[in-house]
Design a protein around this motif. Structure first.
Motif, PDB file in Angstrom:
ATOM      1  N   ASN B  83       0.828  -1.215   0.000  1.00 29.86           N
ATOM      2  CA  ASN B  83       0.000   0.000   0.000  1.00 29.86           C
ATOM      3  C   ASN B  83       0.853   1.252   0.000  1.00 29.86           C
ATOM      4  O   ASN B  83       0.564   2.215  -0.705  1.00 29.86           O
ATOM      5  N   GLN B  84       1.898   1.183   0.796  1.00 34.68           N
ATOM      6  CA  GLN B  84       2.841   2.311   0.803  1.00 34.68           C
ATOM      7  C   GLN B  84       3.428   2.544  -0.579  1.00 34.68           C
ATOM      8  O   GLN B  84       3.474   3.658  -1.075  1.00 34.68           O
ATOM      9  N   PHE B  85       3.835   1.412  -1.121  1.00 37.85           N
ATOM     10  CA  PHE B  85       4.463   1.469  -2.455  1.00 37.85           C
ATOM     11  C   PHE B  85       3.483   2.055  -3.478  1.00 37.85           C
ATOM     12  O   PHE B  85       3.839   2.928  -4.275  1.00 37.85           O
ATOM     13  N   ILE B  86       2.244   1.554  -3.412  1.00 40.69           N
ATOM     14  CA  ILE B  86       1.236   2.025  -4.362  1.00 40.69           C
ATOM     15  C   ILE B  86       1.002   3.524  -4.209  1.00 40.69           C
ATOM     16  O   ILE B  86       1.010   4.286  -5.174  1.00 40.69           O
ATOM     17  N   GLY B  87       0.875   3.923  -2.947  1.00 41.09           N
ATOM     18  CA  GLY B  87       0.630   5.354  -2.700  1.00 41.09           C
ATOM     19  C   GLY B  87       1.712   6.217  -3.275  1.00 41.09           C
ATOM     20  O   GLY B  87       1.444   7.173  -4.013  1.00 41.09           O
ATOM     21  N   SER B  88       2.959   5.853  -2.987  1.00 44.10           N
ATOM     22  CA  SER B  88       4.048   6.706  -3.458  1.00 44.10           C
ATOM     23  C   SER B  88       4.181   6.633  -4.976  1.00 44.10           C
ATOM     24  O   SER B  88       4.425   7.644  -5.640  1.00 44.10           O
ATOM     25  N   SER B  89       3.987   5.423  -5.498  1.00 50.99           N
ATOM     26  CA  SER B  89       4.122   5.274  -6.954  1.00 50.99           C
ATOM     27  C   SER B  89       3.069   6.101  -7.685  1.00 50.99           C
ATOM     28  O   SER B  89       3.380   6.789  -8.666  1.00 50.99           O
ATOM     29  N   SER B  90       1.841   6.000  -7.197  1.00 52.11           N
ATOM     30  CA  SER B  90       0.800   6.770  -7.883  1.00 52.11           C
ATOM     31  C   SER B  90       1.026   8.257  -7.691  1.00 52.11           C
ATOM     32  O   SER B  90       0.655   9.056  -8.546  1.00 52.11           O
ATOM     33  N   SER B  91       1.671   8.640  -6.613  1.00 46.74           N
ATOM     34  CA  SER B  91       1.929  10.068  -6.407  1.00 46.74           C
ATOM     35  C   SER B  91       2.892  10.621  -7.433  1.00 46.74           C
ATOM     36  O   SER B  91       2.752  11.764  -7.861  1.00 46.74           O
ATOM     37  N   ILE B  92       3.902   9.816  -7.765  1.00 43.64           N
ATOM     38  CA  ILE B  92       4.808  10.337  -8.793  1.00 43.64           C
ATOM     39  C   ILE B  92       4.339   9.962 -10.196  1.00 43.64           C
ATOM     40  O   ILE B  92       4.921  10.412 -11.179  1.00 43.64           O
ATOM     41  N   GLY B  93       3.321   9.155 -10.288  1.00 40.99           N
ATOM     42  CA  GLY B  93       2.785   8.829 -11.612  1.00 40.99           C
ATOM     43  C   GLY B  93       3.477   7.670 -12.271  1.00 40.99           C
ATOM     44  O   GLY B  93       3.452   7.555 -13.499  1.00 40.99           O
ATOM     45  N   ALA B  94       4.071   6.793 -11.465  1.00 47.19           N
ATOM     46  CA  ALA B  94       4.698   5.598 -12.037  1.00 47.19           C
ATOM     47  C   ALA B  94       3.608   4.567 -12.276  1.00 47.19           C
ATOM     48  O   ALA B  94       3.285   3.769 -11.393  1.00 47.19           O
ATOM     49  N   LYS B  95       3.087   4.605 -13.448  1.00 47.27           N
ATOM     50  CA  LYS B  95       1.860   3.866 -13.696  1.00 47.27           C
ATOM     51  C   LYS B  95       2.075   2.356 -13.671  1.00 47.27           C
ATOM     52  O   LYS B  95       1.334   1.608 -13.043  1.00 47.27           O
ATOM     53  N   ARG B  96       3.122   1.965 -14.353  1.00 48.91           N
ATOM     54  CA  ARG B  96       3.331   0.520 -14.468  1.00 48.91           C
ATOM     55  C   ARG B  96       3.705  -0.101 -13.143  1.00 48.91           C
ATOM     56  O   ARG B  96       3.248  -1.193 -12.791  1.00 48.91           O
ATOM     57  N   VAL B  97       4.513   0.606 -12.386  1.00 52.61           N
ATOM     58  CA  VAL B  97       4.896   0.118 -11.058  1.00 52.61           C
ATOM     59  C   VAL B  97       3.640  -0.032 -10.207  1.00 52.61           C
ATOM     60  O   VAL B  97       3.464  -1.044  -9.530  1.00 52.61           O
ATOM     61  N   THR B  98       2.775   0.951 -10.307  1.00 53.47           N
ATOM     62  CA  THR B  98       1.553   0.905  -9.512  1.00 53.47           C
ATOM     63  C   THR B  98       0.717  -0.314  -9.877  1.00 53.47           C
ATOM     64  O   THR B  98       0.227  -1.026  -8.986  1.00 53.47           O
ATOM     65  N   SER B  99       0.590  -0.526 -11.161  1.00 51.00           N
ATOM     66  CA  SER B  99      -0.273  -1.653 -11.563  1.00 51.00           C
ATOM     67  C   SER B  99       0.334  -2.987 -11.152  1.00 51.00           C
ATOM     68  O   SER B  99      -0.386  -3.894 -10.725  1.00 51.00           O
ATOM     69  N   VAL B 100       1.674  -3.091 -11.221  1.00 53.90           N
ATOM     70  CA  VAL B 100       2.318  -4.329 -10.775  1.00 53.90           C
ATOM     71  C   VAL B 100       2.112  -4.493  -9.273  1.00 53.90           C
ATOM     72  O   VAL B 100       1.857  -5.603  -8.779  1.00 53.90           O
ATOM     73  N   CYS B 101       2.186  -3.382  -8.564  1.00 55.02           N
ATOM     74  CA  CYS B 101       1.954  -3.423  -7.118  1.00 55.02           C
ATOM     75  C   CYS B 101       0.571  -3.934  -6.810  1.00 55.02           C
ATOM     76  O   CYS B 101       0.370  -4.725  -5.875  1.00 55.02           O
ATOM     77  N   ILE B 102      -0.387  -3.467  -7.615  1.00 56.32           N
ATOM     78  CA  ILE B 102      -1.768  -3.877  -7.377  1.00 56.32           C
ATOM     79  C   ILE B 102      -1.910  -5.371  -7.618  1.00 56.32           C
ATOM     80  O   ILE B 102      -2.557  -6.084  -6.834  1.00 56.32           O
ATOM     81  N   ALA B 103      -1.235  -5.843  -8.662  1.00 55.77           N
ATOM     82  CA  ALA B 103      -1.275  -7.275  -8.932  1.00 55.77           C
ATOM     83  C   ALA B 103      -0.631  -8.048  -7.789  1.00 55.77           C
ATOM     84  O   ALA B 103      -1.123  -9.086  -7.347  1.00 55.77           O
ATOM     85  N   PHE B 104       0.450  -7.493  -7.324  1.00 62.01           N
ATOM     86  CA  PHE B 104       1.181  -8.084  -6.191  1.00 62.01           C
ATOM     87  C   PHE B 104       0.245  -8.157  -4.990  1.00 62.01           C
ATOM     88  O   PHE B 104       0.140  -9.187  -4.317  1.00 62.01           O
ATOM     89  N   ARG B 105      -0.424  -7.101  -4.745  1.00 60.80           N
ATOM     90  CA  ARG B 105      -1.317  -7.040  -3.601  1.00 60.80           C
ATOM     91  C   ARG B 105      -2.420  -8.094  -3.735  1.00 60.80           C
ATOM     92  O   ARG B 105      -2.759  -8.778  -2.775  1.00 60.80           O
ATOM     93  N   ALA B 106      -2.908  -8.190  -4.946  1.00 58.66           N
ATOM     94  CA  ALA B 106      -3.955  -9.186  -5.176  1.00 58.66           C
ATOM     95  C   ALA B 106      -3.432 -10.593  -4.886  1.00 58.66           C
ATOM     96  O   ALA B 106      -4.126 -11.412  -4.267  1.00 58.66           O
ATOM     97  N   ALA B 107      -2.193 -10.845  -5.307  1.00 59.14           N
ATOM     98  CA  ALA B 107      -1.600 -12.159  -5.069  1.00 59.14           C
ATOM     99  C   ALA B 107      -1.420 -12.397  -3.574  1.00 59.14           C
ATOM    100  O   ALA B 107      -1.684 -13.498  -3.068  1.00 59.14           O
ATOM    101  N   SER B 108      -0.984 -11.366  -2.902  1.00 60.50           N
ATOM    102  CA  SER B 108      -0.749 -11.523  -1.462  1.00 60.50           C
ATOM    103  C   SER B 108      -2.075 -11.703  -0.733  1.00 60.50           C
ATOM    104  O   SER B 108      -2.142 -12.403   0.270  1.00 60.50           O
ATOM    105  N   GLU B 109      -3.097 -11.086  -1.232  1.00 64.70           N
ATOM    106  CA  GLU B 109      -4.400 -11.264  -0.603  1.00 64.70           C
ATOM    107  C   GLU B 109      -4.846 -12.722  -0.712  1.00 64.70           C
ATOM    108  O   GLU B 109      -5.547 -13.230   0.164  1.00 64.70           O
ATOM    109  N   GLN B 110      -4.410 -13.331  -1.782  1.00 65.35           N
ATOM    110  CA  GLN B 110      -4.779 -14.741  -1.973  1.00 65.35           C
ATOM    111  C   GLN B 110      -3.760 -15.696  -1.329  1.00 65.35           C
ATOM    112  O   GLN B 110      -3.810 -16.909  -1.547  1.00 65.35           O
TER     113      GLN B 110
END
Lengths: 1209, 157
Positions: B83-110
């Motif tokens: 979540n931290q990573f996503i927040g900071s990434s989206s703040s600077i506009g690192a789109k791809r990093v953010t989306s990978v983070c989201i995928a990562f998060r989804a995997a970790s949720e599972q």
């Protein structure tokens, strides 16, 4: 019956005409196509009218002829009566002689006359006689002559006549139901028989009949029309069902049919002509035969009349002679001595000669037997002389003394008494002449008057006859045998008749003796008739023979009558028939011409249809071709464009880049053109379907405005949009197409408007313009006032330049007035410009695809000329109309309507409100004053301001507004008047006043400057330096650049009036976030808006910072933080604040202790990455004021901050 | 030819940015970040990005060490990091990093460890790529700043 004869003749004609009309009907029914039907109906009409006309003509001619006949009859009867009167005089002379039969005769006459009157009154005339009265008169005349003593027979005759008349009457009455049957059976027949019927009943009601005819024809016409209508409707339905498949078949059948009907018409014409010729022939034949018949009848009448009179006269004379015989028997033989001698006889006969005008002389011969001859001769003193042996004895001027004594015979009949005129025959033995002897013998045997055959009379040398009566010396029984009679014979009375003089005299009495030639013959010997009177016979054609009965059954006489001249040519029938013939031919010619015309028109029509089909096919082919080719071009073009794009991304030098860019732009233009063509083809192929989406018409206008504002600014043209306040916020329709049409029109307007003037788009409800007298909308009203050309130059247009009259642009809309449904909304969009206008001659074709006003246009302005065509197609799809008014050099005004459904205001509002509502609520209570000389421009400005929710006053000059302005200021209501917008045009006039006011305000109440209404200048285009100059004067707060539209205004106000800097400047803000990056970014953002930002990295630090008293104005808090999340921190902060507030309110602590603040509530805004409803609610629950998304969006941030700070203050 | 080099560098920079945008590495948030950079804070972007790199490397190390643990069970911690990573990434506009983070998060949720590892590798790869590109960008910007700052044209390398 002459009338019936005629009518039956005309009846034949009528039936033929009726037949013809039926034929016409048949052809009518056969017809299929509506055009031919119409023609046929017309033809039928013409036929009908012609027939009525001809029938009328014929009847009227018959009528008049009949009348003339009648009058002729009357005339002749009159003359006859005159003649009859004449003969009656003679009858009266008879009566005076036979007084015994007098009474009976007069009765008879009376009855006859009565009967005559009856017969003439009740029955017109029996068939086949022109003037029956004459005929009857003549007949009865004869009856009277024959049955003078037998009057009862006359009575019988009367009865029979009367009896005869009844069957005739019943015939007539039988005839009428028959006719009425006809009427019922044949509709058309009724119509055409009507006149005949009426004519039979009453000639005067012919007019009524004609009326019936007309009504009938009209009814028939209607009936036919109805039938045809149904038929055509059916046909249409059929066509609708299978348009493509059936079209050819219908065409084919139409073709065949039209030909067939053409042939029918030709046949009809031929029949008509034949009937015309036949009719005129019949007419001629009938009329001439009528004349001939009349001639014959006239001859017969005259001849009979003459014969009868002659007979009468002769009979009268004979009776006189008879009387004389009785006289002689009475006075000569009945008396002894005889009371009569030669002297007495001679005197008496001489003096009573007037009674026998026809006799040349009377003589009495005594029957002398041979035994008595000597005695007799002695007694009289002369010998009985013999007549000449030859027949001519009497003819010669002989002297009795010279005659020989009669030879010895059994019997002699010497003349003893003689009238003075014939005294020379005294002593001549009548028995010696062969003729006389026979005569005498017959006379005494029959006891009646006996005539000799004609012979030349003595002296007069005229032809004559001798009438001989026997005188009996004893009374004889009526049934005496001839022997008894011979026995009783005493003598013979003879009278000589001079026939030619008799006839001459008779004929002299009669009129029209010149016209006929009369011959009288003795036809006792049928093989060799003897001419008694008359000259040589010249055959003049007609001959009428009337029998003459002179009372001698053995002798037969005849009267032959002839006209003196041959009949003249019958000119009247010739004229009439030739006239009818000519009329028929003329009509035939006319019909022929009409038929030819019809055929030609039908042919043309068929050709047109074929051409139309071909043209349509060509059009479809064209569209397909365009679509295909466009598509084929587009595919490689995309490749070209893509490659160009990539080329431009590579390392190019300036000129290369320029080339590439040019190529790219050109390619893009080409693609757009191709797209347009494709679009057009798509519309034409009917493949375009409209969406039904709810949208804001006003927003569409804004979009169009934003699209073109840059271009308009470049060209220096004022671009404005306006929507009437009656236009609903939301309608349902196809926003894309709607926008496309407007964009097309605006694009065109901009293209053709040069660096002056304006382009003005307005939307109204169609029903607003229905009643020009009832206009409330400012723009429409100005447009209406603008109708007058003289006012053109006035300032009532947007830019002050004259424009076309918008009212005229929708003048031709048909649906405009029809639409009145509550569900449907018809929007009327008008695009007005001050461009070059459309040349008058090109105005008719501007909606044609690829057609620009003239070819030079495309060179000058570019474009394919397809835009208007597409617009028209789209408008048609929307169920609307498009129209325009254009004046060269003044400008064009395009109008179109479109049908939309009423939309629910809610359906779109969420998005709308999300986007604009905060601002609208911001402006809601504000009041603005617009100062503009031009009403339309002011209305446009007001429209935009009203959309923001402001209440707007409009004034034409500041001078006028000044009073109320100062007034509001004085009553410290200035807060309400938030801004004054002044147009640049008015600026020069107003700035001094404004300056003065402003100065005064500033000097007077210095602290109130903020509250003084902000003054904005509305300008179209201003250079930067000008702007700075105006701003530096210090009067105006800012300059608003036109064109105005909602988002621009909001943007503007947000930037210039209510921008974040204004809100956040010098605000102390605490940012709480554990993420260093986020912290940094938030700090950067807020600092940019002028805030003083302090950052902390956790909840605990935040609590420490926010423990009252502190000097933060707001706090932005991240929700997800380790150790203590945003909610918890907020809760704790609120808890702290509550404690402090309670202390202060409870008086436990002074407000001074907590930084002089009486109530502590720091606005806390959550920063969250997921802006969902649930987190939003949670935020509110734990005491946060609002939330912003992370990363910050300016709009949202602005809104949140506005809300928070408004709430806070 | 004054400012020629700077212009070229400007174009280079733009091209690089466009490329990154095109690839979806960055989004408009980065542009907003750039807009925040003005005279008062001339190096705002590089500052923020440097903080981001610093933070991110820490987070990545944490994540790796977490995933490398023999008895791995703390997905919660991973999620917090992410979540931290996503927040900071989206703040600077690192789109791809953010989306990978989201995928990562989804995997970790599972609780999908393999997926998490794969995602971590991807994340590291994306992060490296972003870092390189941003470094490149800043280099160019520095050069540009230098080029804009000097009066004479400078040949760029």
């Amino acid at each position: 019956m002459s009338v019936n004869g005629r009518v039956s003749g005309s009846n034949g004609r009528l039936s033929s005409s009726k037949m013809k009309s039926w034929k016409g009907n048949e052809s009518l029914h056969v017809s299929n196509s509506s055009t031919t039907c119409r023609w046929k109906l017309f033809l039928f009409w013409v036929f009908g009218v012609v027939f009525i006309g001809s029938v009328w003509f014929i009847f009227s001619s018959f009528n008049s002829k009949h009348l003339s006949n009648e009058s002729a009859c009357e005339k002749s009867t009159e003359t006859l009566l005159q003649r009859y009167n004449v003969s009656r005089k003679q009858l009266h002379a008879l009566v005076s002689l036979f007084s015994g039969s007098d009474q009976i005769l007069s009765n008879c006459i009376d009855e006859r006359r009565l009967q005559m009157l009856l017969s003439s009154g009740i029955i017109n005339t029996p068939p086949q006689s022109v003037c029956p009265k004459n005929h009857e008169l003549q007949k009865e005349r004869r009856y009277v002559a024959e049955f003078i003593e037998q009057c009862p027979i006359l009575d019988d005759f009367v009865h029979t006549r009367l009896g005869l008349s009844f069957p005739w009457k019943t015939y007539v009455t039988l005839d009428s139901p028959l006719l009425s049957n006809w009427l019922n059976v044949l509709f058309c027949g009724k119509v055409l028989l009507g006149p005949y019927w009426n004519y039979t009943i009453n000639l005067s009601s012919l007019v009524k009949g004609c009326c019936w005819v007309l009504i009938g024809i009209i009814l028939f016409h209607k009936l036919c029309g109805f039938c045809l209508l149904r038929k055509s409707q059916k046909q249409k339905k059929v066509v609708k069902k299978h348009p493509a498949a059936q079209q050819k078949r219908i065409q084919h059948s139409m073709h065949g049919h039209s030909k067939a009907s053409g042939r029918w018409r030709k046949k009809l014409l031929v029949i008509f002509l034949l009937f015309g010729i036949f009719g005129s022939g019949c007419l001629f034949w009938y009329m001439s035969s009528d004349i001939a018949q009349r001639r014959v009848e006239m001859l017969a009448t005259m001849c009979d009349e003459r014969a009868r009179m002659l007979q009468d006269q002769f009979n009268v004379s004979m009776n006189h002679v008879h009387a004389l015989a009785i006289l002689v028997s009475t006075f000569h033989h009945g008396k002894h001595p005889s009371a009569v001698d030669q002297n007495i006889f001679g005197k008496y006969t001489e003096s009573s000669a007037f009674e026998r005008p026809l006799t040349s002389g009377v003589a009495y011969a005594l029957k002398v037997l041979h035994s008595d001859r000597v005695h007799f001769e002695k007694q009289h003193g002369w010998t009985i002389k013999n007549m000449e042996a030859e027949n001519e004895a009497l003819v010669q001027d002989c002297i009795p003394e010279n005659l020989d004594p009669a030879p010895i015979q059994d019997e002699y009949a010497p003349v003893i008494f003689a009238q003075e005129t014939v005294s020379h025959i005294v002593s001549i033995d009548m028995m010696s002449g062969k003729e006389d002897r026979e005569n005498i013998l017959r006379a005494r045997a029959s006891g009646k008057g006996v005539l000799t055959s004609p012979f030349k009379l003595l002296k007069s040398n005229h032809l004559g006859v001798v009438l001989t009566f026997a005188v009996y010396n004893s009374e004889l029984p009526p049934d005496a045998t001839p022997d008894q009679r011979i026995e009783a014979t005493a003598g013979y009375l003879g009278a000589s008749y001079d026939v030619p003089s008799l006839v001459d005299k008779l004929l002299h009495q009669l009129a029209s003796k010149q016209t006929i030639v009369v011959n009288v013959y003795d036809t006792t010997n049928a093989s060799a008739p003897i001419t008694m009177y008359g000259t040589d016979v010249i055959d003049t054609g007609l001959l009428h023979i009337s029998g003459l009965d002179f009372g001698d059954p053995l002798r037969k006489h005849e009267m032959h009558c002839r006209f003196k001249h041959r009949p003249r040519l019958p000119w009247t029938p010739i004229y009439v028939s030739v006239g009818v013939f000519a009329i028929t031919f003329l009509l035939g010619h006319i019909f022929h011409a009409a038929i030819n015309q019809i055929a030609k028109v039908e042919d043309d029509y068929r050709q047109m249809r074929e051409l139309l089909v071909r043209a349509e096919a060509a059009d479809v082919a064209k569209s397909q071709f365009l679509a295909t080719v466009s598509h084929e071009i587009r595919t490689p073009m995309n490749g070209v464009l893509g490659m160009l794009q990539m080329l431009m991304d590579t390392d190019l030098d300036d000129s290369q880049m320029d080339f590439a860019q040019t190529a790219h732009t050109s390619g893009k233009d080409l693609i757009s053109v191709i797209n347009e063509v494709l679009y057009q083809a798509k519309i034409e192929a009917g493949k375009l379907e409209l969406e039904t989406v709810a949208f804001h018409p006003q927003a569409i206008l804004d979009e169009v405005l934003s699209l073109f504002s840059e271009k308009a600014n470049e060209k220096g043209i004022e671009l404005a949009v306006y929507a009437s306040n009656q236009v609903p916020q939301v309608v349902i329709g196809d926003p894309k197409r709607f926008r496309q049409i407007i964009a097309n029109l605006v694009g065109n307007s901009l293209k053709f408007t040069h660096d002056k003037g304006h382009v003005f788009v307005s939307i109204h409800l169609a029903k607003e313009v229905k009643n020009p007298l009832d206009i409330t909308d400012a723009v429409l009203r100005e447009g209406l006032m603008n109708q007058d050309i003289s006012e053109r130059t006035c300032n009532n247009t947007l830019s002050g330049f004259p424009v076309g009259n918008r009212w005229k642009s929708w003048e031709n809309f048909k649906k405009l007035k029809l639409m009145d449904e509550s569900e449907t909304i018809q929007l009327l969009v008008t695009v007005e410009d001050t461009g070059i206008g459309i040349p008058t001659d090109a105005q008719s074709r501007i909606f044609t695809p690829f057609m620009q006003a003239d070819s030079s246009t495309s060179r000058t302005y570019g474009g394919t000329g397809i835009g208007l065509s597409i617009s028209k197609c789209l408008v048609d799809l929307m169920g609307g109309e498009i129209g325009f008014v254009s004046e060269p050099k003044i400008g064009s005004t395009f109008s179109f309507t479109g049908n939309f459904r009423k939309g629910e205001t809610k359906s779109l509002d969420e998005k709308w409100q999300q986007k604009y509502n905060p601002f609208v609520s911001e402006f809601r209570c504000l009041k603005a004053l617009v100062i503009d000389r031009r009403k339309i421009r002011a209305a446009v400005t007001r429209y935009h301001l009203q959309r923001l929710g402001m209440s707007v006053d409009v004034n034409s000059s500041l001078q006028a507004a000044c009073f109320c302005l100062s007034d509001t200021c004085k009553s410290s209501m200035s807060k309400q008047l938030a801004m004054i917008l002044i147009d640049k045009d008015s600026w020069d006039n107003e700035c001094s006043i404004l300056y003065a006011i402003k100065k005064q305000r500033q000097n007077g109440i210095k602290e109130d400057t903020l509250n003084f209404p902000k003054i904005f200048l509305l300008a179209n285009d201003l250079s930067h330096s000008e702007r700075n100059e105006l701003k530096s004067a210090g009067i105006i707060d800012d300059i608003l650049m036109k064109p105005l539209w909602l988002s621009v205004l909001i943007q503007y106000y947000r930037e210039k009036v209510f921008k974040l800097e204004n809100l956040l400047i010098q605000k102390r803000i605490l940012v709480v976030d554990d993420n260093a990056v986020n912290r940094k970014v938030a700090e950067g953002v807020l600092r940019k808006y002028g805030a003083v930002v302090t950052c902390v990295d956790g909840g605990k630090a935040a609590l420490k910072m926010l423990k009252p008293p502190h000097n933060f104005d707001a706090c932005f808090m991240d929700l997800q933080m380790p150790e203590m999340d945003g909610f918890e921190v907020t809760r704790q902060i609120r808890y702290m604040e509550n404690e402090v507030n309670e202390k202060i309110t409870g008086g436990e602590a002074l407000a001074e202790m907590f930084g002089n603040v009486s109530y502590w509530h720091i606005p806390i805004l959550a920063m969250t990455a997921d802006v969902t409803q649930s987190s939003n609610e949670e935020c509110k629950k734990c005491g946060m004021d609002d939330y912003v998304s992370k990363p910050f969006e300016e709009d949202q941030l602005y809104m949140a901050v506005t809300r928070v700070f408004n709430f806070g203050s | 030819m004054l400012g020629f080099g700077a212009d070229l560098l400007w174009a280079d920079m733009n091209r690089l940015l466009a490329f990154l945008f095109h690839q979806g590495v960055l989004d408009e948030q980065f542009l907003q970040l750039q807009q925040l950079q003005d005279h008062t804070s001339p190096n705002f972007v590089s500052e923020v990005v440097n903080i981001y790199f610093h933070e991110s490397e820490k987070l990545l190390n944490n994540l790796r060490s977490l995933l490398m643990e023999r008895e791995f069970s703390d997905y919660k911690k991973i999620e917090i990091h992410l979540n931290q990573f996503i927040g900071s990434s989206s703040s600077i506009g690192a789109k791809r990093v953010t989306s990978v983070c989201i995928a990562f998060r989804a995997a970790s949720e599972q609780d999908n460890r393999a997926g998490c590892l794969r995602a971590l590798e991807m994340l590291e790869h994306e992060y490296c790529y972003l870092k390189n590109k941003l470094h490149e960008l800043f280099q160019i910007e520095q050069q540009r700043a230098l080029a804009a700052g000097v009066r004479y044209p400078m040949q760029h390398q």
